[in-house]
Design a protein around this motif. Structure first.
Motif, short mmCIF file in Angstrom:
data_model
loop_
_atom_site.label_atom_id
_atom_site.label_comp_id
_atom_site.label_asym_id
_atom_site.label_seq_id
_atom_site.Cartn_x
_atom_site.Cartn_y
_atom_site.Cartn_z
N ALA A 70 83.81 28.34 69.96
CA ALA A 70 83.29 27.38 70.94
C ALA A 70 83.57 27.85 72.37
CB ALA A 70 83.91 26.00 70.71
N LEU A 71 84.80 28.30 72.61
CA LEU A 71 85.16 28.76 73.95
C LEU A 71 84.44 30.06 74.31
CD1 LEU A 71 88.97 27.93 74.05
CD2 LEU A 71 87.07 26.66 75.04
N SER A 72 84.16 30.90 73.32
CA SER A 72 83.42 32.14 73.58
C SER A 72 81.99 31.84 74.02
CB SER A 72 83.39 33.01 72.31
OG SER A 72 84.68 33.42 71.96
N ILE A 73 81.39 30.82 73.41
CA ILE A 73 80.04 30.42 73.80
C ILE A 73 80.03 29.95 75.25
CG2 ILE A 73 78.23 28.69 73.40
CD1 ILE A 73 79.03 28.80 70.42
N VAL A 74 81.05 29.19 75.63
CA VAL A 74 81.14 28.72 77.01
C VAL A 74 81.30 29.90 77.96
CG1 VAL A 74 82.55 27.40 78.63
CG2 VAL A 74 82.09 26.49 76.35
N ASP A 75 82.16 30.84 77.59
CA ASP A 75 82.39 32.01 78.44
C ASP A 75 81.13 32.84 78.65
OD1 ASP A 75 84.98 31.80 79.29
OD2 ASP A 75 85.82 32.76 77.50
N SER A 76 80.23 32.83 77.67
CA SER A 76 79.07 33.70 77.73
C SER A 76 78.16 33.34 78.91
CB SER A 76 78.28 33.62 76.43
OG SER A 76 77.68 32.35 76.27
N VAL A 77 78.19 32.10 79.38
CA VAL A 77 77.38 31.72 80.53
C VAL A 77 78.20 31.72 81.82
CG1 VAL A 77 75.78 30.37 79.15
CG2 VAL A 77 77.78 29.26 80.10
N ASP A 78 79.47 32.07 81.73
CA ASP A 78 80.34 32.20 82.90
C ASP A 78 80.53 30.89 83.65
OD1 ASP A 78 80.64 34.39 85.75
OD2 ASP A 78 82.01 34.07 84.10
N LEU A 79 80.27 29.78 83.00
CA LEU A 79 80.38 28.48 83.65
C LEU A 79 81.82 28.17 84.04
CD1 LEU A 79 79.13 25.85 84.60
CD2 LEU A 79 79.20 25.03 82.24
N ARG A 80 82.75 28.55 83.19
CA ARG A 80 84.16 28.27 83.51
C ARG A 80 84.58 29.01 84.78
NH1 ARG A 80 88.42 28.55 78.78
NH2 ARG A 80 87.42 30.52 78.26
N HIS A 81 84.15 30.26 84.91
CA HIS A 81 84.51 31.04 86.10
C HIS A 81 83.94 30.39 87.36
CE1 HIS A 81 85.42 34.51 88.60
NE2 HIS A 81 84.16 34.50 89.01
N VAL A 82 82.68 29.95 87.29
CA VAL A 82 82.03 29.33 88.44
C VAL A 82 82.71 28.02 88.83
CG1 VAL A 82 79.90 28.20 89.21
CG2 VAL A 82 79.79 30.40 88.03
N SER A 83 83.09 27.23 87.83
CA SER A 83 83.60 25.88 88.10
C SER A 83 85.09 25.84 88.47
CB SER A 83 83.38 25.00 86.88
OG SER A 83 84.13 25.45 85.77
N GLN A 84 85.84 26.86 88.13
CA GLN A 84 87.30 26.80 88.30
C GLN A 84 87.77 26.43 89.70
OE1 GLN A 84 88.75 30.47 86.59
NE2 GLN A 84 88.98 29.57 84.56
#
Length: 271
Positions: A70-84
């Motif tokens: 699940a977390l890998s799927i999220v990482d694939s769109v780089d959304l976590r990096h953008v939102s941090q």
């Protein structure tokens, strides 16, 4: 490989994602309308793959392999990096834990968390799923995604987490309409007694809402006076993330404190 068996296995994983505390075989079998023997066989296969783990003798929960996926799927769109940076700034500004919630298929999961220094705080497990009818992020995602809304409204059974959980289909339909109108979602003791959850939508370049900014806290810390300021700050953070994702200006909802104060007055009055 049997497609129907794969579909049932995915249904089990989706169900467990919404029950982080774990679930018994009988309850899972009843809720998913699966024969007990079929559910047991599928669970044992998933346990062998580390996609599901056992908590005690009769309780099952998501396993490490499912959470990592699940977390890998999220990482694939780089959304976590953008939102941090925006979630970190929001956490510091409002002094509450802040979360990034994302759509994952037909469920909603927490993908990132920034913790404040509160002695009493609500800590959500990353990778854990939230119900589409009984949580602020779940209701928000269903409100902005017609397929998820219909999934809830057509469900054979909706779990009653607390006496305040909305399970009546017409009330839920109205709730989704209200969420779209005010551009944020509130869960007042609907998932956990005494806990108030808030969610604001993150819009992507296609104009879709597949992520949200989320805050949960004891109701006493989100008073009628403070809540509009918290939601306003969340709305701004979500808008900033949306713009980084390429969302058009006219698709990004942004509410003023006065608008939120008016919405909340009506919500408390049951309007």
């Amino acid at each position: 490989m049997n497609p129907a068996r794969i579909d049932r296995a995915l249904g089990i994983l989706g169900y467990l994602a919404q029950h982080q505390e774990g679930c018994t075989l009988k309850r899972l079998s009843d809720d998913l309308e699966l024969p007990m023997s079929s559910a047991h066989d599928l669970l044992q296969t998933l346990v062998g793959l580390d996609a599901v783990k056992m908590l005690g003798q009769r309780t099952y929960a998501l396993g490490p392999r499912s959470v990592v996926l699940a977390l890998s799927i999220v990482d694939s769109v780089d959304l976590r990096h953008v939102s941090q940076p925006y979630l970190a700034d929001l956490c510091e500004e409002i002094n509450e834990n802040t979360y990034l919630a994302v759509r994952s298929g037909s469920s909603v999961v927490y993908a990132d968390r920034h913790e404040a220094g509160q002695t009493l705080s609500v800590v959500m497990k990353l990778g854990g799923g939230r119900p589409l009818h009984g949580s602020s992020v779940g209701k928000l995602m269903a409100a902005y995604n017609p397929d998820l809304e219909q999934r809830v409204l057509q469900a054979a059974r909706l779990e009653q987490f607390t006496p305040h959980t909305l399970v009546d289909r017409e009330r839920l339909r109205t709730e989704y309409e209200i969420i779209r109108a005010r551009s944020y979602s509130v869960s007042d003791g609907e998932s956990v007694e005494g806990i108030l959850g808030l969610a604001t939508p993150i819009v992507d370049a296609a104009g879709s809402v597949s992520a949200a900014v989320h805050v949960s806290a004891p109701r006493g810390r989100l008073s009628a006076d403070r809540l509009p300021f918290v939601v306003s700050a969340m709305s701004l953070a979500a808008a900033q993330i949306s713009r980084q994702l390429g969302a058009a200006e006219d698709t990004v909802p942004l509410r003023t404190i006065d608008e939120i104060r008016d919405f909340e007055q009506r919500r408390r009055n049951g309007e």
